[in-house]
Design a protein around this motif. Structure first.
Motif: not given
Length: 537
Positions: A142-164, A337-342
């Protein structure tokens, strides 16, 4: 990670007279070969370092960049380097960053570029999700847009096949709001957290013990801005508060009982956007600027916010107590919850994409206190098929609730409403009004010894201005004017005025009908008399 940076340990790229160069100059040359330098809008220096075909953005005055310089020098020379040399090199690199003419606006977790939104997944590859009107895609570079803090944690990969529409089902499954209106507002709020660059309302969750307030907040944080430390206690110092707001896209404060005026002001600033400045360490004139616009949340058994400015920016959502027969273990709750989070994350991002198409078409006659959120919330509710009008009604009702809360927690406002309960108008000096309010407050069991209750007339004027808009919402208007050597105040209760007007109109209509009836009777009598006279003739 920066530790994976591959560095050519040959000295061919450097001047052959390295041994004659000062170590800071060598560090600057090494760093310049491996990174690009720029500054943000408040002139902080950053380095964009390319690692394995992606850019990692690091603040120059950070431990991480410090260690990276140490590594560069060690790989080249097999020697350590002093902190003095590191500091000199960083100062030079900061000069490059500030005077190169290359300035970028950096964000945490959520950013906007053109008409598109980006969401930082916080992973080692520095990937981001791109959200457009056309859809949602995963961007590897992606473009250079972000800076990260020490408290940030990796997010799960979103499931984009889900219905809105499935987002509503997942909210019903994992969250327990007391009313349908609160649920509607929460869904709109959750999706709006991925909208960059707008003021966001402050989410205030409250409920009795056993309502899973902390767990709910941790889940919300996990969906929007996963972190190593999810919940904070409210910091005691202004500086610590500013840092917690600046370093987290979604700072969440747990189990709040009361919030001081100073903290209320900072939370208001965080919601609508602002900056905090302090003297830079070891200098007398330089300022350090900490800027932020955040999605803030806090919870408590009671509504801890009391200041009208803060409450105006809040969404009040009440949680339902979990019955003993429905309780689950911590492991069961989080496993589900973790199962459904993506899918939850994917549904939020896809809902936003749909809302981006709808947003430009919305024209509302009435906007809530947080105008941008009102329009985005309307668009999001339309995108999920909840209905924009359903959202708007829920939000305006919620604003009425926050207004009632602001008045009830403000001793002057409460006293004035009690005074005007059966009065259409009150006119006098501000000092006379203060005397009247003290009497009413005593009668109504309102604490006049608290700091919030004014002790002098000039303070009363200030206290009244704090809640002017809140009072007007419930029909109490006042005007303060100079009248020679004192201030004159006129207070009106338009609720009674309307009531009296209605009574007067009813009385007038009744009188008109009675008069018409009398006229009709008199006319009929005259006609009868005329007919009888005519017959006699």
């Amino acid at each position: 990670m920066i530790e994976e940076t591959k560095i050519d340990d040959s000295k061919d790229d450097l001047d052959s007279s390295n041994d004659k160069k000062a170590i800071p100059d060598i560090l600057v040359e090494l760093a310049s070969q491996k990174a690009k330098f720029f500054c943000n809008e408040i002139e902080e220096g950053f380095a964009a370092i390319e690692v394995d075909n992606h850019n990692e953005v690091i603040k120059l005055r950070s431990k991480k960049f410090n260690r990276w310089l140490i590594k560069l020098y060690f790989v080249l020379t097999s020697k350590s380097v002093s902190q003095d040399a590191i500091k000199q090199a960083i100062s030079t690199l900061e000069m490059f960053a500030n005077f190169s003419g290359n300035e970028k606006k950096l964000e945490k977790r959520v950013a906007i570029s053109g008409d598109d939104f980006y969401y930082d997944l916080g992973d080692k590859k520095w990937r981001a999700v791109k959200i457009t009107k056309e859809g949602v895609t995963l961007e590897n570079k992606p473009p250079i847009l972000f800076t990260r803090g020490a408290n940030m944690k990796e997010q799960v990969k979103p499931d984009l096949d889900v219905e809105v529409k499935e987002l509503i089902e997942y909210v019903d499954k994992h969250f327990r709001f007391k009313t349908e209106s609160d649920k509607v507002l929460f869904i709109a709020y959750l999706v709006s957290c991925f909208v960059a660059g707008i003021p966001h309302p402050i989410l205030l969750l409250y409920g009795e013990k056993g309502a899973a307030k902390s767990t709910t907040m941790r889940m919300i944080k996990s969906i929007v801005d996963p972190a190593k430390q999810e919940l904070f206690s409210l910091p005691t110092s202004k500086t610590d508060m500013a840092l917690s707001l600046a370093n987290n896209y979604m700072p969440i404060y747990d189990n709040i009982e009361t919030i001081s005026s100073e903290k209320s002001n900072m939370l208001c600033m965080a919601a609508t956007g602002g900056a905090f400045s302090k003297r830079t360490l070891y200098t007398d004139e330089e300022e350090s600027i900490v800027s932020f616009k955040r999605c803030v949340g806090f919870n408590g058994i009671n509504i801890g916010a009391t200041k009208s400015d803060l409450l105006d920016r809040c969404l009040l959502n009440e949680l339902e107590r979990i019955d003993e027969t429905e309780r689950k273990t911590e492991k069961e709750v989080w496993s589900s919850f973790e199962k459904d989070k993506p899918k939850i994350l994917g549904a939020c991002l896809k809902a936003l994409s749909k809302a981006m198409k709808i947003y430009p078409t919305i024209k509302l006659d009435k906007l809530g206190r947080m105008a941008d959120f009102t329009i985005w919330g309307y668009a999001i509710a339309e995108a999920i098929d909840i209905g924009g009008e359903v959202f708007l009604e829920a939000y305006l009702e919620n604003q009425d609730k926050t207004n009632e809360e602001a008045i009830s927690s403000h001793p002057v406002a409460s006293s004035l409403i009690a005074l005007m309960k059966d009065k259409r108008e009150w006119v006098g000096s501000v000092s006379q009004l203060l005397t009247q309010l003290e009497l009413v407050a005593t009668r109504e069991k309102i604490n006049i010894k608290s700091k919030a209750f004014p002790k002098a007339s000039h303070t009363l004027s200030k206290r009244l201005k704090e809640v002017k808009s809140n009072l007007e919402k419930v029909g109490i208007y006042f005007e303060i004017r100079h009248a020679g050597d004192y201030k004159k105040i006129t207070v009106e209760n338009i609720n009674l005025e309307d009531s009296e007007n209605n009574v007067n109109m009813i009385e007038k209509e009744k009188t008109r009908k009675e008069a018409a009836k009398r006229n009709q009777i008199e006319t009929e009598v005259e006609i009868d008399d005329f007919v009888r006279t005519d017959e006699d003739n």
